[in-house]
Motif scaffolding. Structure first.
Motif, short mmCIF file in Angstrom:
data_model
loop_
_atom_site.label_atom_id
_atom_site.label_comp_id
_atom_site.label_asym_id
_atom_site.label_seq_id
_atom_site.Cartn_x
_atom_site.Cartn_y
_atom_site.Cartn_z
N UNK A 273 0.90 -1.11 0.06
CA UNK A 273 -0.57 -0.18 0.51
C UNK A 273 1.06 1.44 0.20
N UNK A 274 2.06 1.18 0.58
CA UNK A 274 2.76 2.20 0.80
C UNK A 274 3.59 2.79 -0.77
N UNK A 275 3.79 1.94 -1.46
CA UNK A 275 4.39 2.20 -2.89
C UNK A 275 2.94 2.71 -3.68
N UNK A 276 1.49 2.01 -3.31
CA UNK A 276 0.90 2.35 -4.34
C UNK A 276 0.56 4.13 -3.52
N UNK A 277 0.84 4.42 -2.80
CA UNK A 277 0.32 5.62 -2.03
C UNK A 277 1.34 6.64 -2.40
N UNK A 278 2.42 5.84 -2.69
CA UNK A 278 3.19 6.99 -3.30
C UNK A 278 3.33 7.70 -4.96
N UNK A 279 3.34 6.69 -5.18
CA UNK A 279 2.71 6.66 -6.98
C UNK A 279 1.47 7.83 -6.84
N UNK A 280 0.63 7.88 -6.59
CA UNK A 280 -0.43 8.37 -6.24
C UNK A 280 -0.28 9.79 -5.41
N UNK A 281 1.07 10.33 -4.39
CA UNK A 281 1.33 11.34 -4.18
C UNK A 281 1.48 11.50 -5.38
N UNK A 282 3.07 11.51 -5.34
CA UNK A 282 3.28 11.80 -6.86
C UNK A 282 3.12 12.34 -7.80
N UNK A 283 1.68 11.72 -8.67
CA UNK A 283 1.12 11.49 -9.29
C UNK A 283 0.55 13.58 -9.10
N UNK A 284 -0.12 13.04 -7.88
CA UNK A 284 -0.51 14.54 -7.31
C UNK A 284 0.74 15.93 -7.14
N UNK A 285 1.61 16.39 -6.78
CA UNK A 285 2.70 16.88 -7.01
C UNK A 285 2.83 17.53 -8.36
N UNK A 286 2.73 16.40 -8.65
CA UNK A 286 3.76 16.59 -10.39
C UNK A 286 2.53 16.70 -11.38
N UNK A 287 1.36 16.79 -10.59
CA UNK A 287 0.33 17.82 -11.53
C UNK A 287 -0.38 16.55 -12.69
N UNK A 288 0.01 15.12 -12.26
CA UNK A 288 0.23 13.45 -13.71
C UNK A 288 -1.63 13.04 -12.89
N UNK A 289 -2.15 12.69 -13.81
CA UNK A 289 -3.70 11.52 -13.26
C UNK A 289 -2.79 10.72 -12.71
N UNK A 290 -3.94 10.43 -12.14
CA UNK A 290 -3.68 9.66 -10.34
C UNK A 290 -3.77 8.13 -11.22
N UNK A 291 -2.88 7.36 -10.84
CA UNK A 291 -3.51 6.26 -11.24
C UNK A 291 -4.49 5.71 -10.89
N UNK A 292 -5.04 4.63 -11.48
CA UNK A 292 -6.18 2.88 -10.74
C UNK A 292 -5.47 2.98 -9.91
N UNK A 293 -5.93 1.79 -8.46
CA UNK A 293 -5.77 1.37 -7.67
C UNK A 293 -5.53 0.06 -8.79
N UNK A 294 -3.94 -0.40 -8.60
CA UNK A 294 -3.42 -1.73 -8.95
C UNK A 294 -3.69 -2.27 -7.72
N UNK A 295 -3.89 -2.94 -6.84
CA UNK A 295 -3.62 -3.70 -5.03
C UNK A 295 -5.22 -4.22 -5.98
#
Length: 317
Positions: A273-295
């Motif tokens: 969950x931390x990896x996925x959270x990092x990806x979502x936060x990274x997208x938000x910070x960089x202004x990218x679309x937040x990817x759909x959860x892969x869990x």
């Protein structure tokens, strides 16, 4: 235009909506200059003073200090110069307020302790250079020393770039992301994942993946999850075959027993969950679309890969 009419302080106050005390104060400071005095010695003001009062009130409403206002009135500074400087100062204040809001919102949502709040506040107030050091320290721990040209590209895709005019949600995401990068167990998990991927060079592969394995799982398995395919059923076999073929291609290695033997541990490491959270936060910070959860797709894959399957199965189209 001045029509020669003179006004007392009380009349100026009524016309402008200011208090007599405020008008007198500004007059005492020399910002609003009287035109003359009455027979009784009271100050009188013309139309120019009335216009000046309107300007001063507007500038004060915008937060400008009286010393600067006086320089504008005395024409030592032009109004556009002052407005530009003041707008820049306000932008800095707004950024500080957004940072404070980001910290307080996070504290309220988490129920943080005073110590945690202090830590979050320090992360929020880092300069750009300090933020870079935090990110570089994290990425060095995860990817440092991995001798492969592809590492540089992966590092870029994992680097947050907080813009100067960051929105409140970007600031909140940065605060949480910066805190997450300090998690030593998270760093170790990602480091193990990166080392496992690079180890494939010694086995004849191309080293780091051409494509994110998690993206492959999302694409190849996501439709089966959405369709309600049971990962333990025979219907899952072609999906598993498509998954292993896609992962082999992404990793630059053969779709063989070695890959299938190591794939569960690889996906289990990615299913954090931390990896996925990092990806979502990274997208938000960089202004990218937040990817759909892969869990869901990762969980489905791990269950399906645990089922022994005899015979070759053609990959699903």
């Amino acid at each position: 235009m001045d029509d020669g009419t003179l006004h007392s302080i009380g009349e100026l106050a009524r016309r402008t909506g200011l208090t007599v005390k405020t008008v007198r104060f500004w007059s005492d400071r020399g910002i609003v200059v009287p035109t003359g005095r009455s027979a009784a010695g009271y100050r009188l003001y013309g139309a120019r003073a009335l216009a000046c009062l309107e300007l001063v009130r507007t500038l004060r409403d915008l937060g400008m200090d009286l010393a600067t206002i006086r320089r504008v009135v005395d024409r030592e500074l032009t109004l556009p110069e002052v407005a530009a400087a003041h707008a820049e100062a306000l932008a800095a204040q707004i950024r500080v307020l957004h940072l404070r809001r980001a910290v307080l919102t996070t504290v309220a949502e988490r129920g943080s302790t005073p110590e945690e709040m202090d830590h979050l506040n320090r992360l929020a107030k880092l300069t750009e250079q300090e933020r870079r050091r935090v990110v570089d320290g994290f990425l060095d721990a995860v990817l440092g020393g991995l001798a492969d040209p592809a590492v540089a590209g992966i590092r870029r895709t994992l680097t947050p770039e907080l813009p100067d005019d960051a929105a409140p949600e970007q600031l909140r995401a940065w605060v949480e992301l910066a805190e997450l990068t300090q998690d030593e167990t998270f760093r170790a998990r990602l480091r193990a994942l990166a080392e496992d991927l690079t180890a494939r060079r010694a086995e004849g592969g191309d080293g780091l993946p051409r494509r994110d394995v998690v993206a492959v799982v999302r694409d190849r398995v996501g439709p089966a999850v959405a369709a309600g395919v049971d990962p333990l059923s025979p219907r899952a076999a072609p999906v598993v075959a498509s998954l292993t073929a896609g992962c082999a291609e992404a990793l630059g290695t053969a779709d063989d027993e070695v890959l299938r033997g190591r794939l569960p541990s690889l996906l289990a490491a990615a299913d954090d969950p931390r990896r996925e959270r990092y990806v979502a936060l990274l997208a938000t910070v960089n202004g990218w679309p937040v990817p759909e959860s892969a869990a869901p797709a990762l969980d489905w894959s791990l269950r399906a890969l645990a089922v022994p399957r005899s015979g070759a199965t053609s990959p699903a189209p």
